[in-house]
Design an enzyme around this catalytic site. Structure first.
Site, short mmCIF file in Angstrom:
data_model
loop_
_atom_site.label_atom_id
_atom_site.label_comp_id
_atom_site.label_asym_id
_atom_site.label_seq_id
_atom_site.Cartn_x
_atom_site.Cartn_y
_atom_site.Cartn_z
N MET A 123 0.99 -1.23 -0.05
CA MET A 123 -0.03 -0.16 -0.07
C MET A 123 0.72 1.50 0.02
O MET A 123 0.44 2.41 0.35
CB MET A 123 -1.06 -0.09 1.23
N HIS A 161 8.93 0.99 3.64
CA HIS A 161 9.92 1.11 4.54
C HIS A 161 10.87 -0.18 4.34
O HIS A 161 10.58 -0.81 3.30
CB HIS A 161 9.36 1.28 6.07
N HIS A 168 9.17 -3.58 3.53
CA HIS A 168 8.55 -3.68 2.17
C HIS A 168 10.12 -4.04 1.36
O HIS A 168 10.23 -4.92 0.26
CB HIS A 168 8.29 -2.43 1.60
N LYS A 197 4.63 -10.03 9.11
CA LYS A 197 4.17 -8.93 9.89
C LYS A 197 2.64 -9.03 10.04
O LYS A 197 1.88 -8.76 11.10
CB LYS A 197 4.80 -7.51 9.42
P1 AMP Z 1 1.52 -2.97 3.59
O1 AMP Z 1 2.10 -1.80 2.72
O2 AMP Z 1 1.32 -2.70 4.87
O3 AMP Z 1 0.19 -3.44 3.10
O4 AMP Z 1 2.48 -4.08 3.55
C1 AMP Z 1 2.86 -4.69 2.22
C2 AMP Z 1 3.42 -6.07 2.55
O5 AMP Z 1 4.76 -5.64 3.27
C3 AMP Z 1 2.69 -7.22 3.33
O6 AMP Z 1 3.05 -8.32 2.65
C4 AMP Z 1 3.37 -6.80 4.68
O7 AMP Z 1 3.02 -7.84 5.43
C5 AMP Z 1 4.78 -6.58 4.44
N1 AMP Z 1 5.50 -5.89 5.40
C6 AMP Z 1 4.98 -4.80 6.12
N2 AMP Z 1 5.81 -4.69 7.38
C7 AMP Z 1 6.38 -5.33 7.36
C8 AMP Z 1 7.75 -5.50 8.15
N3 AMP Z 1 8.14 -4.82 9.13
N4 AMP Z 1 8.69 -6.90 7.71
C9 AMP Z 1 8.19 -7.45 6.61
N5 AMP Z 1 7.27 -7.29 5.89
C10 AMP Z 1 6.35 -6.43 6.15
#
Ligand code: AMP
Length: 273
Positions: A21, A25, A28, A143
């Site tokens: 999304m 960081h 990702h 996560k």
């Molecule tokens: P999001 O942008 O928050 O929807 O996350 C996108 C992807 O990054 C998802 O598969 C999350 O599980 C992964 N993700 C988010 N934060 C972390 C983290 N701290 N360590 C590893 N993967 C992460």
């Protein structure tokens, strides 16, 4: 790097996909690095940035969710991403979609209990993205452990021709999981949030399911965090927790933020009650 809101048909090169999304960081970026390991230098790494309206509840932070596309683009460039896919709501959902993916009973539990409809929204967008991107590998972070498990189940049960890869959580120096939502935390909430990794550690040092929960809850209470749930489940999120490796999952409120995390625990011989 190609940046596009419409994907060309894929080439024959191996392809790995990291759906996000945005507000990228190091968590990702770790997914991008693992993606590259899976397809090699000749393969293609595709990252999507799409803040999916379908997975946000009416009272959630869809409008406030951080949007940092220029920085995201630089992060993808630095990681050697081949294609940055930034679809519009139209490209994903068309005019008036009426079909969604049913996550099954697990979709109502844990995160789903506090966020009705969340996982139907997640699986629907992940299903659409997997069809559009057509990757050989799709990378998801531990996560969001329940999301990872539900995506695995969807791909297995609905025969998606993709290998789902889970990636361990990337953490700050004090153990707090990296999250796009950490920017919302006040200094005081950020300090109290450090109790979350301490709770996971305390749980990992206990042996029975009840002792694991109690140890984790103690750490969260000591930091005055408002607990939503603390649960021990089997690694595939079943209710029957066998002896051996299992998962401790928790959600808390810190100020106006809701934070989730999880970690491995070991249930000893007296722990299967
Ligand atoms: P999001 O942008 O928050 O929807 O996350 C996108 C992807 O990054 C998802 O598969 C999350 O599980 C992964 N993700 C988010 N934060 C972390 C983290 N701290 N360590 C590893 N993967 C992460």
């Amino acid at each position: 790097m190609i940046v596009t809101d419409v994907l060309a048909p894929r080439s024959g090169k191996p392809r790995a996909f990291v759906p996000t999304m945005g507000a990228l960081h190091d968590g990702h970026r770790e997914l991008m690095r693992v993606a590259r390991e899976h397809v090699g230098l000749e393969g293609e790494v595709v990252v999507s940035v799409f803040v999916n309206p379908l997975q946000f509840g009416a009272n959630e932070d869809f409008d406030q969710y951080p949007r940092t596309l220029e920085a995201d683009r630089a992060a993808c460039e630095a990681e050697g991403v081949n294609i940055l896919y930034v679809p519009t709501v139209w490209t994903i959902y068309g005019e008036s979609p009426s079909i969604t993916v049913d996550p099954g009973p697990l979709g109502e539990e844990l995160e789903g209990a506090s966020r009705p409809g969340h996982f139907a929204g997640v699986l629907t967008v992940v299903g659409i993205l997997l069809h559009q991107v057509a990757p050989d590998f799709a990378l998801f972070g531990e996560k969001d452990y329940q999301q990872l498990e539900l995506v695995r189940r969807m791909c297995r049960d609905l025969s998606f021709p993709v290998t789902v890869v889970g990636v361990p959580t990337v953490r700050e120096s004090d153990g707090l999981a990296r999250s796009s939502r950490n920017v919302y935390l006040s200094a005081d909430d950020r300090r109290r949030a450090a109790a979350i990794p301490r709770a996971l550690k305390a749980g990992s040092n206990a042996t029975s399911v009840e002792q694991i929960r109690t140890a984790a809850i103690h750490e969260l209470n000591a930091a005055d965090l408002d607990i939503d749930y603390v649960e021990v489940r089997s690694n595939d999120l079943g209710h029957d927790v066998p002896e051996g490796e299992a998962r401790l999952l928790l959600a808390v409120h810190a100020g106006s933020s809701r934070l989730i995390d999880n970690g491995p625990v070991h249930v000893g011989s007296d722990g299967s009650e």
